[in-house]
Design an enzyme around this catalytic site. Structure first.
Site, PDB file in Angstrom:
ATOM      1  N   TYR A 101       0.813  -1.220   0.000  1.00  0.00           N
ATOM      2  CA  TYR A 101       0.000   0.000   0.000  1.00  0.00           C
ATOM      3  C   TYR A 101       0.843   1.266   0.000  1.00  0.00           C
ATOM      4  CZ  TYR A 101      -4.502  -2.289   0.891  1.00  0.00           C
ATOM      5  OH  TYR A 101      -5.658  -3.007   0.785  1.00  0.00           O
ATOM      6  N   LYS A 133       3.746 -15.638   2.771  1.00  0.00           N
ATOM      7  CA  LYS A 133       3.960 -16.364   1.518  1.00  0.00           C
ATOM      8  C   LYS A 133       5.474 -16.612   1.440  1.00  0.00           C
ATOM      9  CE  LYS A 133       2.550 -18.072  -2.430  1.00  0.00           C
ATOM     10  NZ  LYS A 133       1.723 -19.291  -2.530  1.00  0.00           N
ATOM     11  N   ASP A 193      -2.261 -18.708   0.845  1.00  0.00           N
ATOM     12  CA  ASP A 193      -3.233 -19.384  -0.024  1.00  0.00           C
ATOM     13  C   ASP A 193      -3.965 -20.501   0.711  1.00  0.00           C
ATOM     14  OD1 ASP A 193      -0.790 -20.672   0.036  1.00  0.00           O
ATOM     15  OD2 ASP A 193      -0.710 -21.128  -2.106  1.00  0.00           O
ATOM     16  N   ASP A 248      -5.950  -7.476   4.207  1.00  0.00           N
ATOM     17  CA  ASP A 248      -7.107  -6.874   3.533  1.00  0.00           C
ATOM     18  C   ASP A 248      -7.970  -7.969   2.920  1.00  0.00           C
ATOM     19  OD1 ASP A 248      -8.706  -4.820   2.376  1.00  0.00           O
ATOM     20  OD2 ASP A 248      -7.724  -5.229   0.457  1.00  0.00           O
ATOM     21  N   ASP A 279     -11.822  -9.594   4.404  1.00  0.00           N
ATOM     22  CA  ASP A 279     -13.090  -9.620   3.658  1.00  0.00           C
ATOM     23  C   ASP A 279     -13.621 -11.044   3.586  1.00  0.00           C
ATOM     24  OD1 ASP A 279     -13.208  -6.879   3.054  1.00  0.00           O
ATOM     25  OD2 ASP A 279     -13.924  -7.301   1.018  1.00  0.00           O
TER      26      ASP A 279
HETATM   27  C1  IPM Z   1     -10.273  -1.751   4.019  1.00  0.00           C
HETATM   28  C2  IPM Z   1     -10.524  -1.164   2.654  1.00  0.00           C
HETATM   29  C3  IPM Z   1      -9.388  -0.221   2.324  1.00  0.00           C
HETATM   30  C4  IPM Z   1      -8.115  -1.041   2.286  1.00  0.00           C
HETATM   31  C5  IPM Z   1      -9.583   0.581   1.034  1.00  0.00           C
HETATM   32  C6  IPM Z   1     -10.885   1.322   1.031  1.00  0.00           C
HETATM   33  C7  IPM Z   1      -8.435   1.513   0.791  1.00  0.00           C
HETATM   34  O1  IPM Z   1     -10.687  -2.170   1.701  1.00  0.00           O
HETATM   35  O2  IPM Z   1     -10.213  -0.982   5.004  1.00  0.00           O
HETATM   36  O3  IPM Z   1     -10.139  -2.969   4.124  1.00  0.00           O
HETATM   37  O4  IPM Z   1      -7.789  -1.645   1.249  1.00  0.00           O
HETATM   38  O5  IPM Z   1      -7.415  -1.072   3.302  1.00  0.00           O
HETATM   39 MN    MN Z   2     -10.613  -4.182   2.525  1.00  0.00          MN
END
Ligand code: IPM
Ligand code: MN
Length: 366
Positions: free
Chosen positions: A141, A187, A219, A243, A247
């Protein structure tokens, strides 16, 4: 206790869910005799529209004067075609970096009354109680060099020893006060940064004999998170892996609408926000689920202010509202009538203070 909290409502459903969470914060203040001074500032698309900058200087200054920050959400189709510097997400990345919020905590816990909303089998979900510790201010990032031409693009995955050490130590400390199990995700079969990461985890583990450590490749971790999520306690990983895995983990328990997060600096200053995004398709309708933001306030009380009892009170109130069968539209099933954001918030406020009446909450501005 007296604390200053900066609230950054942001975009989409952000303003609606933070309004609920601020009410809950004030109700807790009243019940436990704390004063929370609330100030508002802009971030993301709202800040681009008003100030031409996704993280205006005045927002930074207000946050600097505060003890913690509560954020709604950023982003929306309106700004999707902006240049990189003028995207709402850039405001979020800059605030994380500016305040050195290197430790991102994303807990995922089964809520018994919501298990039916999970796409996974009940048996897999009911034991789930895990915490993803994501490194938030390094890696792909923020790595340099970074460039793009029509012919080539570069992103750099860079980690220093110090950056890895502090997040790994943080994860060990958290594992120690939970179930004593740490999974370090990397990884290392391919990446040098992962090999250094693995080496540092191995160096640190002598200091934490009470914590059981395993290394796991990202993975296969992605697969096991779905096939056996109950096996995990604390997972620690670098920015991009965290990240993606967070999710993925968010669907295990059924709803993104209930997942809180904390982004913390070493002195416990922190930014708290729901894991879900700005949900522009339902913004302004008054139907968003404020649970994740309310639970983010609980994390603020616990991690930035050390108010454990107050934090638990909020978590119990949210669980009790669900157990009583109260849901917003994202979670309501055919048998249950969906409540609006305000109606559901009132159920939570009533659990905290049974004598609660809507206008008894006074919002203080600084
Ligand atoms: C999160 C989001 C952010 C990230 C984006 C919106 C920049 O997906 O907080 O997980 O990738 O960190
Ligand atoms: Mn995210």
């Amino acid at each position: 206790m007296e604390k200053k909290v900066t609230v950054l409502p942001g975009d989409g459903i952000g303003p609606e869910v933070v309004a609920s969470a601020v009410k809950v914060l004030q109700a807790i203040g009243k019940k436990f005799h704390h004063t929370f001074h609330i100030a508002y500032a802009t971030i993301g698309g709202a800040a681009i529209d008003q100030h031409g900058d996704p993280l205006p200087q005045e927002t930074i200054e207000l946050c600097e004067e505060s003890d913690a920050v509560l954020l709604g959400a950023v982003g929306g189709p309106k700004w999707d075609h902006n240049t990189a510097e003028l995207r709402p997400e850039k405001g979020l990345l800059r605030i994380r970096k500016h305040f050195d919020l290197f430790s991102n905590l994303r807990p995922v816990q089964a809520i018994p009354s919501l298990i039916k909303s999970s796409p996974l089998k009940d048996d897999l979900v009911k034991e789930v109680d895990l915490l993803i510790v994501r490194e938030l201010t390094g890696g792909l990032y923020f790595g340099e060099p970074r460039k793009r031409t029509n012919e080539e693009a570069i992103d750099s995955l860079v980690y220093s020893r110090l950056e890895i050490e502090r997040i790994v130590e943080n994860a060990f400390e958290l594992a120690r006060v939970r179930r004593g199990k740490l999974t370090s995700v990397d990884k290392a079969n391919v990446l040098e940064t992962s090999r250094l990461w693995r080496q540092i985890v191995d160096e640190k583990k002598a200091q934490y004999p009470d914590v059981e450590v395993e290394h796991s490749l990202v993975d296969s971790t992605a697969m096991k998170l779905i096939t056996n999520p109950g096996a995990y306690d604390v997972l620690v990983t670098e920015n991009m892996f965290g990240d993606i895995l967070s999710d993925e983990a968010s669907v295990i328990t059924g709803s993104l609408g209930v997942l809180p997060s904390a982004s913390i600096r070493s002195d416990n200053f922190g930014l708290y926000e729901p894991v879900h995004g700005s949900a522009p398709e339902i913004a302004g309708k008054g139907i968003a689920n404020p649970a994740a933001t309310i639970l983010s306030v609980a994390m603020m009380l616990r991690y930035s202010f050390g108010l454990k009892e107050e934090a638990t009170e909020i978590e119990h109130a949210v669980n009790a509202a669900f157990n009583d069968g109260f849901f917003t539209s994202d979670l309501a099933t055919s048998g249950n009538q969906a409540l609006t954001t305000d109606e559901w918030t009132e159920k939570v406020l009533n659990k905290i203070d049974p004598s609660f009446v809507s206008d008894s909450i006074i919002t203080t501005y600084i």
